[in-house]
Design a protein around this motif. Sequence first.
Motif, mmCIF file in Angstrom:
data_model
loop_
_atom_site.group_PDB
_atom_site.id
_atom_site.type_symbol
_atom_site.label_atom_id
_atom_site.label_comp_id
_atom_site.label_asym_id
_atom_site.label_seq_id
_atom_site.Cartn_x
_atom_site.Cartn_y
_atom_site.Cartn_z
ATOM 1 N N LEU A 1 0.678 -1.309 -0.103
ATOM 2 C CA LEU A 1 0.095 -0.173 0.065
ATOM 3 C C LEU A 1 0.804 1.274 0.018
ATOM 4 C CD1 LEU A 1 -2.782 1.304 0.173
ATOM 5 C CD2 LEU A 1 -2.661 1.279 2.637
ATOM 6 N N VAL A 2 1.908 1.184 1.047
ATOM 7 C CA VAL A 2 2.754 2.452 1.046
ATOM 8 C C VAL A 2 3.271 2.905 -0.438
ATOM 9 C CG1 VAL A 2 4.886 3.455 2.133
ATOM 10 C CG2 VAL A 2 2.981 2.395 3.465
ATOM 11 N N SER A 3 4.037 1.625 -1.005
ATOM 12 C CA SER A 3 4.796 1.969 -2.252
ATOM 13 C C SER A 3 3.744 2.465 -3.254
ATOM 14 C CB SER A 3 5.691 0.879 -2.737
ATOM 15 O OG SER A 3 4.976 -0.074 -2.875
ATOM 16 N N SER A 4 2.459 1.713 -3.297
ATOM 17 C CA SER A 4 1.581 2.066 -4.147
ATOM 18 C C SER A 4 1.287 3.441 -4.176
ATOM 19 C CB SER A 4 0.365 1.300 -4.239
ATOM 20 O OG SER A 4 0.669 0.059 -4.366
ATOM 21 N N ARG A 5 0.801 4.056 -3.032
ATOM 22 C CA ARG A 5 0.282 5.224 -2.708
ATOM 23 C C ARG A 5 1.310 6.466 -3.122
ATOM 24 N NH1 ARG A 5 -3.002 5.050 2.184
ATOM 25 N NH2 ARG A 5 -5.067 4.789 1.324
ATOM 26 N N LYS A 6 2.770 6.034 -2.955
ATOM 27 C CA LYS A 6 3.650 6.991 -3.469
ATOM 28 C C LYS A 6 3.891 7.059 -4.832
ATOM 29 C CE LYS A 6 8.437 6.179 -2.851
ATOM 30 N NZ LYS A 6 8.738 6.105 -4.236
ATOM 31 N N ASN A 7 4.162 5.919 -5.452
ATOM 32 C CA ASN A 7 4.172 5.863 -6.907
ATOM 33 C C ASN A 7 3.166 6.324 -7.687
ATOM 34 O OD1 ASN A 7 6.818 4.710 -6.304
ATOM 35 N ND2 ASN A 7 6.037 2.593 -6.687
ATOM 36 N N ASN A 8 1.981 5.961 -7.269
ATOM 37 C CA ASN A 8 0.856 6.316 -8.045
ATOM 38 C C ASN A 8 0.568 7.892 -8.039
ATOM 39 O OD1 ASN A 8 0.677 3.315 -8.364
ATOM 40 N ND2 ASN A 8 -1.215 2.970 -7.759
ATOM 41 N N THR A 9 0.868 8.463 -6.870
ATOM 42 C CA THR A 9 0.493 9.679 -6.751
ATOM 43 C C THR A 9 1.633 10.591 -7.543
ATOM 44 O OG1 THR A 9 -0.121 9.547 -4.499
ATOM 45 C CG2 THR A 9 0.353 11.492 -5.067
ATOM 46 N N GLU A 10 2.706 10.096 -7.614
ATOM 47 C CA GLU A 10 3.687 10.776 -8.463
ATOM 48 C C GLU A 10 3.460 10.684 -10.077
ATOM 49 O OE1 GLU A 10 7.507 9.800 -5.501
ATOM 50 O OE2 GLU A 10 7.644 8.980 -7.701
ATOM 51 N N HIS A 11 2.594 9.633 -10.380
ATOM 52 C CA HIS A 11 2.254 9.505 -11.779
ATOM 53 C C HIS A 11 0.691 9.754 -12.069
ATOM 54 C CE1 HIS A 11 6.122 7.434 -13.239
ATOM 55 N NE2 HIS A 11 6.179 7.164 -11.941
ATOM 56 N N ASN A 12 0.243 10.313 -11.041
ATOM 57 C CA ASN A 12 -1.108 10.596 -11.240
ATOM 58 C C ASN A 12 -2.071 9.590 -11.587
ATOM 59 O OD1 ASN A 12 -2.878 12.712 -10.884
ATOM 60 N ND2 ASN A 12 -2.763 13.485 -12.877
ATOM 61 N N VAL A 13 -1.880 8.405 -10.820
ATOM 62 C CA VAL A 13 -2.737 7.189 -11.306
ATOM 63 C C VAL A 13 -3.471 6.974 -10.188
ATOM 64 C CG1 VAL A 13 -2.540 4.574 -11.725
ATOM 65 C CG2 VAL A 13 -1.054 6.275 -12.920
ATOM 66 N N THR A 14 -4.695 6.701 -10.344
ATOM 67 C CA THR A 14 -5.699 6.503 -9.171
ATOM 68 C C THR A 14 -6.104 5.217 -9.344
ATOM 69 O OG1 THR A 14 -7.283 7.755 -10.590
ATOM 70 C CG2 THR A 14 -6.481 9.060 -8.957
ATOM 71 N N GLY A 15 -7.091 4.735 -8.378
ATOM 72 C CA GLY A 15 -7.541 3.290 -8.466
ATOM 73 C C GLY A 15 -7.962 2.897 -7.085
ATOM 74 N N VAL A 16 -7.923 1.435 -7.159
ATOM 75 C CA VAL A 16 -8.354 0.927 -5.932
ATOM 76 C C VAL A 16 -7.680 -0.551 -6.108
ATOM 77 C CG1 VAL A 16 -10.654 -0.314 -6.863
ATOM 78 C CG2 VAL A 16 -10.045 0.150 -4.338
ATOM 79 N N LEU A 17 -7.055 -0.961 -4.648
ATOM 80 C CA LEU A 17 -6.519 -2.210 -4.540
ATOM 81 C C LEU A 17 -7.223 -3.139 -3.437
ATOM 82 C CD1 LEU A 17 -4.210 -4.607 -4.901
ATOM 83 C CD2 LEU A 17 -2.944 -3.272 -3.566
ATOM 84 N N LEU A 18 -7.689 -4.209 -3.908
ATOM 85 C CA LEU A 18 -8.643 -4.911 -2.969
ATOM 86 C C LEU A 18 -7.904 -6.348 -2.609
ATOM 87 C CD1 LEU A 18 -11.905 -4.310 -4.127
ATOM 88 C CD2 LEU A 18 -11.041 -2.858 -2.400
ATOM 89 N N TYR A 19 -7.829 -6.763 -1.639
ATOM 90 C CA TYR A 19 -7.325 -8.266 -1.053
ATOM 91 C C TYR A 19 -7.979 -8.951 -0.210
ATOM 92 C CZ TYR A 19 -4.188 -11.594 0.889
ATOM 93 O OH TYR A 19 -3.557 -12.694 1.397
ATOM 94 N N SER A 20 -8.399 -10.018 -0.592
ATOM 95 C CA SER A 20 -9.195 -10.940 0.216
ATOM 96 C C SER A 20 -8.745 -12.538 0.086
ATOM 97 C CB SER A 20 -10.676 -10.806 -0.439
ATOM 98 O OG SER A 20 -11.516 -11.705 0.387
ATOM 99 N N GLU A 21 -8.541 -12.864 1.092
ATOM 100 C CA GLU A 21 -8.111 -14.355 1.097
ATOM 101 C C GLU A 21 -7.064 -14.957 -0.138
ATOM 102 O OE1 GLU A 21 -11.338 -16.765 2.487
ATOM 103 O OE2 GLU A 21 -12.104 -15.254 3.211
ATOM 104 N N GLY A 22 -6.207 -14.184 -0.309
ATOM 105 C CA GLY A 22 -5.230 -14.573 -1.214
ATOM 106 C C GLY A 22 -5.347 -14.186 -2.690
ATOM 107 N N THR A 23 -6.629 -13.301 -2.926
ATOM 108 C CA THR A 23 -6.833 -12.712 -4.116
ATOM 109 C C THR A 23 -6.725 -11.405 -3.985
ATOM 110 O OG1 THR A 23 -8.283 -14.645 -4.679
ATOM 111 C CG2 THR A 23 -8.598 -12.748 -6.103
ATOM 112 N N PHE A 24 -6.060 -10.752 -5.099
ATOM 113 C CA PHE A 24 -6.061 -9.205 -5.259
ATOM 114 C C PHE A 24 -6.887 -8.917 -6.545
ATOM 115 C CE2 PHE A 24 -1.553 -9.873 -3.786
ATOM 116 C CZ PHE A 24 -1.617 -8.914 -2.858
ATOM 117 N N ILE A 25 -7.653 -7.731 -6.417
ATOM 118 C CA ILE A 25 -8.156 -7.289 -7.619
ATOM 119 C C ILE A 25 -7.707 -5.957 -7.522
ATOM 120 C CG2 ILE A 25 -10.385 -6.678 -6.592
ATOM 121 C CD1 ILE A 25 -11.654 -7.268 -9.404
ATOM 122 N N GLN A 26 -7.007 -5.295 -8.781
ATOM 123 C CA GLN A 26 -6.719 -3.664 -8.649
ATOM 124 C C GLN A 26 -7.229 -3.107 -9.934
ATOM 125 O OE1 GLN A 26 -2.570 -3.107 -8.590
ATOM 126 N NE2 GLN A 26 -3.104 -1.184 -7.575
ATOM 127 N N ALA A 27 -7.781 -1.813 -9.663
ATOM 128 C CA ALA A 27 -8.024 -0.953 -10.855
ATOM 129 C C ALA A 27 -6.932 -0.002 -10.847
ATOM 130 C CB ALA A 27 -9.633 -0.363 -10.793
#
Length: 140
Positions: free
Chosen positions: A23-49
Amino acid sequence: MKNIVYVSTAVKLLDDDQLLNILVSSRKNNTEHNVTGVLLYSEGTFIQALEGDDHDVDFIFSNIEKDLRHKNMITLINEQISHKSFTDWSMGFSTPRAEKLKDVLGYLQSVDSLNANKGTGAAVMTIKTFIESNNLIVTY
Ligand SMILES: Cc1cc2nc3c(=O)[nH]c(=O)nc-3n(C[C@H](O)[C@H](O)[C@H](O)COP(=O)(O)O)c2cc1C
């Protein structure tokens, strides 16, 4: 502008600290690149937009593809968009451990506002379905 939505499998079940690292590296890098979205994690599965300018989204995505903490990436959506759906979200994150009713209300408000303000784009619908079917609480 484009968005990408993918699912993947964590190579092992991740604890809160490991999730926080991502989460921390995503927030930093995505903010720098003006990329938004959502990352969800549930019992071993990720989904990210991810959404933003094409080269920014492709850059972030190519980094994520190389990450050995997950495997079996399947891209569900990779398409041009005319407006962002997750502008307000920055990178959201969720765990299935919901404690407080307050959080539940926050989650309901945010999903409702997604629907109300941003229509029913494929990325939003896909993320919303994942949230509902896994009974996730989204925190920011
Ligand atoms: C499921 C998953 C999602 C990720 N999402 C992002 C992301 O949105 N943005 C990002 O920069 N890194 C993300 N990462 C981490 C990257 O794979 C990579 O570790 C990171 O970009 C390296 O950045 P750093 O060198 O600044 O630590 C994700 C990793 C995983 C396993």
